[in-house]
Design an enzyme around this catalytic site. Structure first.
Site, mmCIF file in Angstrom:
data_model
loop_
_atom_site.group_PDB
_atom_site.id
_atom_site.type_symbol
_atom_site.label_atom_id
_atom_site.label_comp_id
_atom_site.label_asym_id
_atom_site.label_seq_id
_atom_site.Cartn_x
_atom_site.Cartn_y
_atom_site.Cartn_z
ATOM 1 N N PRO A 24 0.848 -1.193 0.000
ATOM 2 C CA PRO A 24 0.000 0.000 0.000
ATOM 3 C C PRO A 24 0.886 1.246 0.000
ATOM 4 O O PRO A 24 1.964 1.247 0.604
ATOM 5 C CB PRO A 24 -0.803 -0.133 1.298
ATOM 6 C CG PRO A 24 -0.004 -1.049 2.161
ATOM 7 C CD PRO A 24 0.757 -1.952 1.245
ATOM 8 N N HIS A 25 0.446 2.270 -0.702
ATOM 9 C CA HIS A 25 1.271 3.468 -0.804
ATOM 10 C C HIS A 25 0.404 4.708 -0.927
ATOM 11 O O HIS A 25 -0.728 4.643 -1.407
ATOM 12 C CB HIS A 25 2.246 3.370 -1.977
ATOM 13 C CG HIS A 25 1.593 2.973 -3.260
ATOM 14 N ND1 HIS A 25 1.296 1.667 -3.575
ATOM 15 C CD2 HIS A 25 1.174 3.712 -4.317
ATOM 16 C CE1 HIS A 25 0.725 1.621 -4.770
ATOM 17 N NE2 HIS A 25 0.645 2.850 -5.235
ATOM 18 N N ALA A 26 0.970 5.833 -0.462
ATOM 19 C CA ALA A 26 0.253 7.106 -0.520
ATOM 20 C C ALA A 26 1.266 8.242 -0.485
ATOM 21 O O ALA A 26 2.394 8.071 -0.036
ATOM 22 C CB ALA A 26 -0.701 7.228 0.665
#
Length: 155
Positions: A66-68
């Protein structure tokens, strides 16, 4: 190439994480990001959940990245978690996920974000490496594996 040692601190590596779903996992990992990097956990959790709405970051083999992108973050950073019980991540192979590397990048980190994502993906796709992560006995052992600290210290 981005080294995982550039992305992680010992406080950002978790073992035996129990979470029933992605939201609870992201909250737990957001709390780790608070401890490791001084971020607000809620500011971490919400963008991750929004990103997951676009499509799962579970890429198969029990692994998710997951990335942001976050305002106010000084540099590309990560949090790694090995789950005690795998959870459904909507991964492409439909297998539950037990290894999660959360990548957080400053809003303007375009190429740097992509390089880090590619580096993490390349490393975690190595089945032998993933098996070592699953077998590591402690957070210290996980951190050493992820960052290559034992290899550098031995040299």
């Amino acid at each position: 190439m981005t080294e995982l040692s550039d992305l992680l601190t010992p406080e950002a590596v978790l073992a035996g994480v129990g979470a029933a779903n992605k939201k609870l996992l992201f909250q737990h990992m957001g709390a780790a990001a608070t401890r490791a990097y001084g971020l607000d956990g809620q500011d971490v959790t919400e963008p991750l959940l929004e990103r997951e709405k676009l499509g799962s970051t579970g890429f198969g083999g029990g692994i998710a990245i997951p990335h942001a992108r976050l305002d106010g973050l000084a540099k590309v950073s990560g949090v790694f978690a090995r789950l005690s019980t795998p959870i459904d991540f909507g991964a492409v192979d439909e297998l539950p996920v037990d290894l999660v590397f959360m990548l957080l990048s400053p809003t303007g980190a375009g190429a740097e974000h992509l390089k880090a994502l590619a580096s993490i993906s390349r490393r975690l796709r190595d089945r032998n490496f993933a098996a070592k992560l699953r077998g590591a006995g402690s957070t210290d052992a996980l951190y050493a594996l992820l960052t290559g600290v034992e290899a550098r210290d031995a040299a």
